[in-house]
Design a protein around this motif. Sequence first.
Motif, PDB file in Angstrom:
ATOM      1  N   PRO A   1       0.824  -1.219   0.000  1.00 20.99           N
ATOM      2  CA  PRO A   1       0.000   0.000   0.000  1.00 20.99           C
ATOM      3  C   PRO A   1       0.852   1.261   0.000  1.00 20.99           C
ATOM      4  O   PRO A   1       1.941   1.302   0.591  1.00 20.99           O
ATOM      5  CB  PRO A   1      -0.800  -0.119   1.290  1.00 20.99           C
ATOM      6  N   SER A   2       0.354   2.292  -0.678  1.00 24.83           N
ATOM      7  CA  SER A   2       1.037   3.588  -0.708  1.00 24.83           C
ATOM      8  C   SER A   2       0.121   4.729  -0.278  1.00 24.83           C
ATOM      9  O   SER A   2       0.598   5.832  -0.033  1.00 24.83           O
ATOM     10  CB  SER A   2       1.569   3.871  -2.120  1.00 24.83           C
ATOM     11  N   LEU A   3      -1.183   4.470  -0.207  1.00 23.86           N
ATOM     12  CA  LEU A   3      -2.133   5.476   0.237  1.00 23.86           C
ATOM     13  C   LEU A   3      -2.473   5.279   1.708  1.00 23.86           C
ATOM     14  O   LEU A   3      -2.279   4.201   2.264  1.00 23.86           O
ATOM     15  CB  LEU A   3      -3.419   5.413  -0.603  1.00 23.86           C
ATOM     16  N   ASP A   4      -2.986   6.318   2.303  1.00 20.28           N
ATOM     17  CA  ASP A   4      -3.356   6.250   3.716  1.00 20.28           C
ATOM     18  C   ASP A   4      -4.780   5.709   3.842  1.00 20.28           C
ATOM     19  O   ASP A   4      -5.700   6.391   4.281  1.00 20.28           O
ATOM     20  CB  ASP A   4      -3.243   7.644   4.337  1.00 20.28           C
ATOM     21  N   THR A   5      -4.945   4.438   3.442  1.00 21.66           N
ATOM     22  CA  THR A   5      -6.252   3.792   3.518  1.00 21.66           C
ATOM     23  C   THR A   5      -6.271   2.792   4.663  1.00 21.66           C
ATOM     24  O   THR A   5      -5.237   2.223   5.035  1.00 21.66           O
ATOM     25  CB  THR A   5      -6.579   3.058   2.203  1.00 21.66           C
ATOM     26  N   LYS A   6      -7.455   2.569   5.205  1.00 19.56           N
ATOM     27  CA  LYS A   6      -7.616   1.640   6.327  1.00 19.56           C
ATOM     28  C   LYS A   6      -7.962   0.256   5.798  1.00 19.56           C
ATOM     29  O   LYS A   6      -8.873   0.098   4.993  1.00 19.56           O
ATOM     30  CB  LYS A   6      -8.701   2.132   7.282  1.00 19.56           C
ATOM     31  N   ARG A   7      -7.227  -0.751   6.255  1.00 16.87           N
ATOM     32  CA  ARG A   7      -7.445  -2.140   5.832  1.00 16.87           C
ATOM     33  C   ARG A   7      -7.708  -2.995   7.073  1.00 16.87           C
ATOM     34  O   ARG A   7      -6.789  -3.287   7.833  1.00 16.87           O
ATOM     35  CB  ARG A   7      -6.222  -2.657   5.056  1.00 16.87           C
ATOM     36  N   ARG A   8      -8.964  -3.375   7.257  1.00 19.69           N
ATOM     37  CA  ARG A   8      -9.350  -4.182   8.407  1.00 19.69           C
ATOM     38  C   ARG A   8      -9.305  -5.671   8.062  1.00 19.69           C
ATOM     39  O   ARG A   8      -9.476  -6.048   6.908  1.00 19.69           O
ATOM     40  CB  ARG A   8     -10.743  -3.791   8.873  1.00 19.69           C
ATOM     41  N   VAL A   9      -9.101  -6.494   9.077  1.00 21.88           N
ATOM     42  CA  VAL A   9      -8.960  -7.943   8.901  1.00 21.88           C
ATOM     43  C   VAL A   9      -9.935  -8.636   9.850  1.00 21.88           C
ATOM     44  O   VAL A   9     -10.015  -8.299  11.034  1.00 21.88           O
ATOM     45  CB  VAL A   9      -7.518  -8.402   9.186  1.00 21.88           C
TER      46      VAL A   9
END
Length: 400
Positions: free
Chosen positions: A31-39
């Motif tokens: 990732p390179s963007l400030d995105t939220k990735r939940r698991v």
Amino acid sequence: MNVTFSEDFDKDIGFVLYDNDQFFQSKSFQPSLDTKRRVISANLQENSGIDQVQFAVTPSADSTMSLNDFACVFWSYSKKDWITDGCTKTENHSGDAVCSCKKQKNANFAILMAFDINYQYSEALDWISITGCVLSVLGLSLTALYQIKTRKSRGGSPTLLVVNICLTMMVFYLLFIFGINNPVKHIVNMNVTNISGENIVPKSDHHKYSDQGPCTAFTALLQYFLLATFTWNTLYGINLFLLLRNSLSGTPPWFPLVAMAVGWGLPAVIVGISLGSTYRVEEPLGYRQEEFCWLASLDHKQKFSIKKPMLWGFLLPLLLMLISSSLILLYFSYKICRTNPNLNKSRKIPLKKNILSSFSLAVMLGLSWVTGYILMIPQEKNIHVILSVVFCILNTTQVG
């Protein structure tokens, strides 16, 4: 986030929702963007009676980004990476990303999304900029012809320097008029989905388009000829400095050859380093901008980045040249304004004429061109109009 199951069951199962993916460092998804990735971590026993786990995610509303594609994955402890085996993806009528994965004991599920950046494309050049550039080209052409016609009375080195300044500036203005706006625009249609049917792990959360069209070539040419213009301006100042220091002997005989090598070679070296270190065919925005054909300067958050070539491929070399030209201007002003006590009043040069001479040299050294690269930085509309007028007024006078 909704989680459903394909069968009714009365077994106890456990779910844990991680707010980020710090415990799941992927090698394939960077990732390179400030995105939220939940698991989602699920503890499913063998006799739970569950065959499929289905979950859906609604992409967060962000005006600067649009969903391009996604992948349904789970974490493989053996490969230490996200894999798509046993997972399928769909998109429902509400625009939610829906995943369906086969049961895995103690599995960690996620949806990896790739986004498009919604660029705000710049408007076409207005009549003020076009008029100013056209007048500059005409004035520079006349200046170059006049310098060539009167080269015997002016000497070889000054004529060579002025002609090269006019040439580089004319080429830059023509490139600016016809090539600054990117002809290939990746405009995202918010009403049309681009989701592919294949469930493949994306390389990053930022979907990047490969290079298309002549924009990169125009960027390199604009960078080269603008740097060449300032280089020749600085060389003109150095030549003047040498003449002032050695008024009797004149310009050293080696200076014209050195000036030709530096004037055309130094910009080529800077452009070559910028292209070689930041440009890739599959990722052209490391070198140039998407909105228009000029050096990249901002990151995805629209903040100035020191990693982009705008800083070290243009602003820093320009700053060094402007500092050198400013010092030369101060030395020139000191020399012409210094009063010689042996001269009588009738032979002394009026202060007004000395000020005009210093002002003319400042324009010739390109100090008035500071507004030019300020214009290439995105500004508010009113400020942009004011700077455009100032830019045209100052630089249409840089021809005499």
